[in-house]
Write a protein that holds these residues in place. Structure first.
Motif, PDB file in Angstrom:
ATOM      1  N   ARG B 102     -36.039  15.210 -14.739  1.00 36.76           N
ATOM      2  CA  ARG B 102     -34.836  15.736 -14.077  1.00 36.76           C
ATOM      3  C   ARG B 102     -34.648  15.108 -12.695  1.00 36.76           C
ATOM      4  O   ARG B 102     -33.533  14.753 -12.308  1.00 36.76           O
ATOM      5  CB  ARG B 102     -34.912  17.265 -13.977  1.00 36.76           C
ATOM      6  N   LEU B 103     -35.759  14.968 -11.951  1.00 36.50           N
ATOM      7  CA  LEU B 103     -35.659  14.388 -10.614  1.00 36.50           C
ATOM      8  C   LEU B 103     -35.252  12.912 -10.694  1.00 36.50           C
ATOM      9  O   LEU B 103     -34.368  12.461  -9.954  1.00 36.50           O
ATOM     10  CB  LEU B 103     -36.998  14.527  -9.883  1.00 36.50           C
ATOM     11  N   ALA B 104     -35.869  12.158 -11.603  1.00 36.72           N
ATOM     12  CA  ALA B 104     -35.519  10.742 -11.757  1.00 36.72           C
ATOM     13  C   ALA B 104     -34.048  10.598 -12.127  1.00 36.72           C
ATOM     14  O   ALA B 104     -33.323   9.773 -11.568  1.00 36.72           O
ATOM     15  CB  ALA B 104     -36.401  10.089 -12.819  1.00 36.72           C
ATOM     16  N   ALA B 159     -46.413  18.773  -0.307  1.00 37.43           N
ATOM     17  CA  ALA B 159     -45.528  17.967   0.556  1.00 37.43           C
ATOM     18  C   ALA B 159     -45.878  16.487   0.443  1.00 37.43           C
ATOM     19  O   ALA B 159     -44.988  15.628   0.381  1.00 37.43           O
ATOM     20  CB  ALA B 159     -45.648  18.430   2.011  1.00 37.43           C
ATOM     21  N   PHE B 160     -47.159  16.187   0.410  1.00 37.11           N
ATOM     22  CA  PHE B 160     -47.632  14.810   0.258  1.00 37.11           C
ATOM     23  C   PHE B 160     -47.122  14.222  -1.056  1.00 37.11           C
ATOM     24  O   PHE B 160     -46.600  13.099  -1.111  1.00 37.11           O
ATOM     25  CB  PHE B 160     -49.167  14.830   0.298  1.00 37.11           C
ATOM     26  N   ARG B 161     -47.210  15.008  -2.120  1.00 40.43           N
ATOM     27  CA  ARG B 161     -46.782  14.529  -3.429  1.00 40.43           C
ATOM     28  C   ARG B 161     -45.267  14.386  -3.507  1.00 40.43           C
ATOM     29  O   ARG B 161     -44.751  13.444  -4.117  1.00 40.43           O
ATOM     30  CB  ARG B 161     -47.263  15.482  -4.517  1.00 40.43           C
ATOM     31  N   ALA B 162     -44.548  15.317  -2.875  1.00 37.23           N
ATOM     32  CA  ALA B 162     -43.085  15.202  -2.857  1.00 37.23           C
ATOM     33  C   ALA B 162     -42.667  13.927  -2.121  1.00 37.23           C
ATOM     34  O   ALA B 162     -41.714  13.247  -2.506  1.00 37.23           O
ATOM     35  CB  ALA B 162     -42.464  16.432  -2.202  1.00 37.23           C
ATOM     36  N   GLU B 163     -43.407  13.585  -1.068  1.00 44.63           N
ATOM     37  CA  GLU B 163     -43.085  12.357  -0.331  1.00 44.63           C
ATOM     38  C   GLU B 163     -43.394  11.106  -1.152  1.00 44.63           C
ATOM     39  O   GLU B 163     -42.650  10.124  -1.079  1.00 44.63           O
ATOM     40  CB  GLU B 163     -43.854  12.303   0.985  1.00 44.63           C
ATOM     41  N   LEU B 164     -44.487  11.141  -1.899  1.00 41.65           N
ATOM     42  CA  LEU B 164     -44.779   9.995  -2.761  1.00 41.65           C
ATOM     43  C   LEU B 164     -43.657   9.808  -3.784  1.00 41.65           C
ATOM     44  O   LEU B 164     -43.225   8.681  -4.051  1.00 41.65           O
ATOM     45  CB  LEU B 164     -46.126  10.168  -3.463  1.00 41.65           C
ATOM     46  N   ALA B 165     -43.187  10.918  -4.359  1.00 36.38           N
ATOM     47  CA  ALA B 165     -42.076  10.833  -5.316  1.00 36.38           C
ATOM     48  C   ALA B 165     -40.837  10.259  -4.625  1.00 36.38           C
ATOM     49  O   ALA B 165     -40.180   9.348  -5.146  1.00 36.38           O
ATOM     50  CB  ALA B 165     -41.781  12.213  -5.906  1.00 36.38           C
ATOM     51  N   ALA B 166     -40.531  10.773  -3.435  1.00 39.10           N
ATOM     52  CA  ALA B 166     -39.368  10.280  -2.688  1.00 39.10           C
ATOM     53  C   ALA B 166     -39.520   8.801  -2.363  1.00 39.10           C
ATOM     54  O   ALA B 166     -38.552   8.024  -2.451  1.00 39.10           O
ATOM     55  CB  ALA B 166     -39.183  11.083  -1.403  1.00 39.10           C
ATOM     56  N   SER B 167     -40.736   8.389  -2.001  1.00 34.90           N
ATOM     57  CA  SER B 167     -40.949   6.982  -1.639  1.00 34.90           C
ATOM     58  C   SER B 167     -40.627   6.064  -2.814  1.00 34.90           C
ATOM     59  O   SER B 167     -40.046   4.990  -2.633  1.00 34.90           O
ATOM     60  CB  SER B 167     -42.391   6.753  -1.174  1.00 34.90           C
ATOM     61  N   HIS B 168     -40.989   6.488  -4.013  1.00 34.35           N
ATOM     62  CA  HIS B 168     -40.724   5.651  -5.184  1.00 34.35           C
ATOM     63  C   HIS B 168     -39.212   5.511  -5.408  1.00 34.35           C
ATOM     64  O   HIS B 168     -38.703   4.405  -5.654  1.00 34.35           O
ATOM     65  CB  HIS B 168     -41.398   6.261  -6.409  1.00 34.35           C
ATOM     66  N   VAL B 196     -40.047   5.859 -14.867  1.00 31.03           N
ATOM     67  CA  VAL B 196     -40.375   6.520 -13.605  1.00 31.03           C
ATOM     68  C   VAL B 196     -40.648   8.011 -13.799  1.00 31.03           C
ATOM     69  O   VAL B 196     -41.450   8.607 -13.065  1.00 31.03           O
ATOM     70  CB  VAL B 196     -39.228   6.289 -12.593  1.00 31.03           C
ATOM     71  N   ALA B 197     -40.005   8.623 -14.794  1.00 28.96           N
ATOM     72  CA  ALA B 197     -40.156  10.071 -14.980  1.00 28.96           C
ATOM     73  C   ALA B 197     -41.625  10.496 -15.099  1.00 28.96           C
ATOM     74  O   ALA B 197     -42.032  11.470 -14.449  1.00 28.96           O
ATOM     75  CB  ALA B 197     -39.348  10.530 -16.195  1.00 28.96           C
ATOM     76  N   PRO B 198     -42.461   9.791 -15.889  1.00 34.18           N
ATOM     77  CA  PRO B 198     -43.864  10.226 -15.970  1.00 34.18           C
ATOM     78  C   PRO B 198     -44.592  10.134 -14.630  1.00 34.18           C
ATOM     79  O   PRO B 198     -45.498  10.935 -14.349  1.00 34.18           O
ATOM     80  CB  PRO B 198     -44.481   9.255 -16.990  1.00 34.18           C
ATOM     81  N   THR B 199     -44.192   9.173 -13.786  1.00 38.34           N
ATOM     82  CA  THR B 199     -44.800   9.067 -12.452  1.00 38.34           C
ATOM     83  C   THR B 199     -44.463  10.301 -11.617  1.00 38.34           C
ATOM     84  O   THR B 199     -45.357  10.944 -11.034  1.00 38.34           O
ATOM     85  CB  THR B 199     -44.267   7.812 -11.722  1.00 38.34           C
ATOM     86  N   TYR B 203     -46.885  13.392 -10.106  1.00 44.52           N
ATOM     87  CA  TYR B 203     -46.942  13.769  -8.699  1.00 44.52           C
ATOM     88  C   TYR B 203     -46.569  15.235  -8.497  1.00 44.52           C
ATOM     89  O   TYR B 203     -47.173  15.936  -7.686  1.00 44.52           O
ATOM     90  CB  TYR B 203     -45.989  12.904  -7.867  1.00 44.52           C
ATOM     91  N   LEU B 204     -45.524  15.685  -9.207  1.00 47.22           N
ATOM     92  CA  LEU B 204     -44.938  16.993  -8.883  1.00 47.22           C
ATOM     93  C   LEU B 204     -45.501  18.143  -9.713  1.00 47.22           C
ATOM     94  O   LEU B 204     -45.349  19.306  -9.324  1.00 47.22           O
ATOM     95  CB  LEU B 204     -43.411  16.946  -9.074  1.00 47.22           C
ATOM     96  N   ALA B 205     -46.104  17.840 -10.841  1.00 55.70           N
ATOM     97  CA  ALA B 205     -46.477  18.962 -11.718  1.00 55.70           C
ATOM     98  C   ALA B 205     -47.889  18.875 -12.283  1.00 55.70           C
ATOM     99  O   ALA B 205     -48.517  19.908 -12.525  1.00 55.70           O
ATOM    100  CB  ALA B 205     -45.480  19.073 -12.876  1.00 55.70           C
ATOM    101  N   ASP B 206     -48.409  17.676 -12.477  1.00 55.77           N
ATOM    102  CA  ASP B 206     -49.699  17.566 -13.156  1.00 55.77           C
ATOM    103  C   ASP B 206     -50.789  17.275 -12.146  1.00 55.77           C
ATOM    104  O   ASP B 206     -51.142  16.124 -11.912  1.00 55.77           O
ATOM    105  CB  ASP B 206     -49.648  16.456 -14.212  1.00 55.77           C
TER     106      ASP B 206
END
Lengths: 207, 207
Positions: B102-104, B159-168, B196-199, B203-206
């Protein structure tokens, strides 16, 4: 100092010359160092061949002799940070089971080193604001770098996947070093590598 | 047009007002649209409160009334592209098993739409070249957006993981739309989402 019949061979493609490095700070190396500094301080647009020559203490004709155009100096100045001739084999030469970790560690290492970070950031900024610089990054640096990486990958769509990996590392650099978003900006590099390595591993090795 | 006692309530934080949107192109909405266009064309540095007011056909005092400072207009102009009040629940409200997809899909959708892409790219460029714009992105947009996302995540270091997702997602936008590196620039959005979705999911859930 001007190139003579027995001077160093012109290298129009601007790739780092191992021979030049081995000889120490010769003219070509001095020009590249000066170019990195000029691009870092002035940006792509305001850097001139003349200014690079002056900073390197050489005649402008020598900069043209070695690199041909400003675009080629720019490409070489970006590439020298990555030293692809040395780096690509060390990343892709090891076991494919941890190519993701090697790539993450290499990129974070380049960005964590202030000496390579400043010119890279300046060049990234230039590429984002000047189409001429974006073209150099697209047609020289990325294409050469990614083609070489992709050629060694045993996955479908290797160039596409290499670009996705590159995009993640570029995005991390932007959030961590330019925008300085927390907690990413202060995070231990090893934490970043630990989270990002499996992503790069999947893109580059796990079909 | 100036705000009176019965005028629209000032919104100093500059978050998109659902009520304002429902009312149609009122002054605040017109100001935001004008600000997006001004920042997109002129960049952060050369955009002024006066220029935004002129483009919106309102008095400069009204721009100050709604937003306070140029930084707050900038933050609101970036945020309006994401409409966090609508978007965050739609991304985080669904099953966590496909939050990554959904985010991707949402991010690629925002970037694929030229109307939202142009101002976002302009703001990203501004953030990369002007510390004032970087500060706004860091302290207003990213912190608010990422804090909201992180608050709903059931993983360590959200927050760290949300930023990694945002960075991608930011890195993909830069390579695809700014540097236009191929094959990423021409790739079908669905192919990007699929990779990208699995990445993002990891980060966000697993954990």
């Amino acid at each position: 100092m001007t190139p003579g019949a027995d001077g160093p061979a012109p290298r129009r493609r601007g790739r780092p010359s191992r021979a030049a490095h081995a000889e120490g700070p010769d003219a070509r190396t001095r020009i590249l160092e000066a170019a990195r500094a000029e691009f870092a301080v002035r940006g792509y647009d305001k850097t001139s061949m003349r200014g690079i020559a002056k900073a390197a203490g050489v005649d402008a004709a020598l900069v043209h002799h070695y690199f041909g155009t400003k675009d080629e100096v720019f490409a070489a100045a970006v590439e020298v940070s990555f030293e692809p001739a040395l780096v690509i084999p060390s990343i892709l030469g090891g076991p494919s089971a941890d190519v993701g970790e090697r790539l993450a560690r290499f990129f974070i290492g380049v960005w964590e080193n202030p000496a390579s970070r400043a010119p890279l950031l300046a060049m990234l900024r230039s590429a984002l604001t000047h189409e001429a610089a974006a073209k150099v990054l697209r047609e020289f640096v990325l294409r050469r770098l990614l083609e070489r990486i992709a050629a060694d990958l045993d996955v479908p769509d290797p160039a596409f996947r290499a670009e996705l990996a590159a995009s993640h590392m570029i995005g991390i650099a932007i959030l961590r070093y330019v925008i300085q978003a927390e907690p990413l900006a202060s995070a231990d590099p090893e934490r970043i590598i630990a989270m990002v390595a499996p992503t790069l591993q999947r893109y580059l090795a796990d079909g």
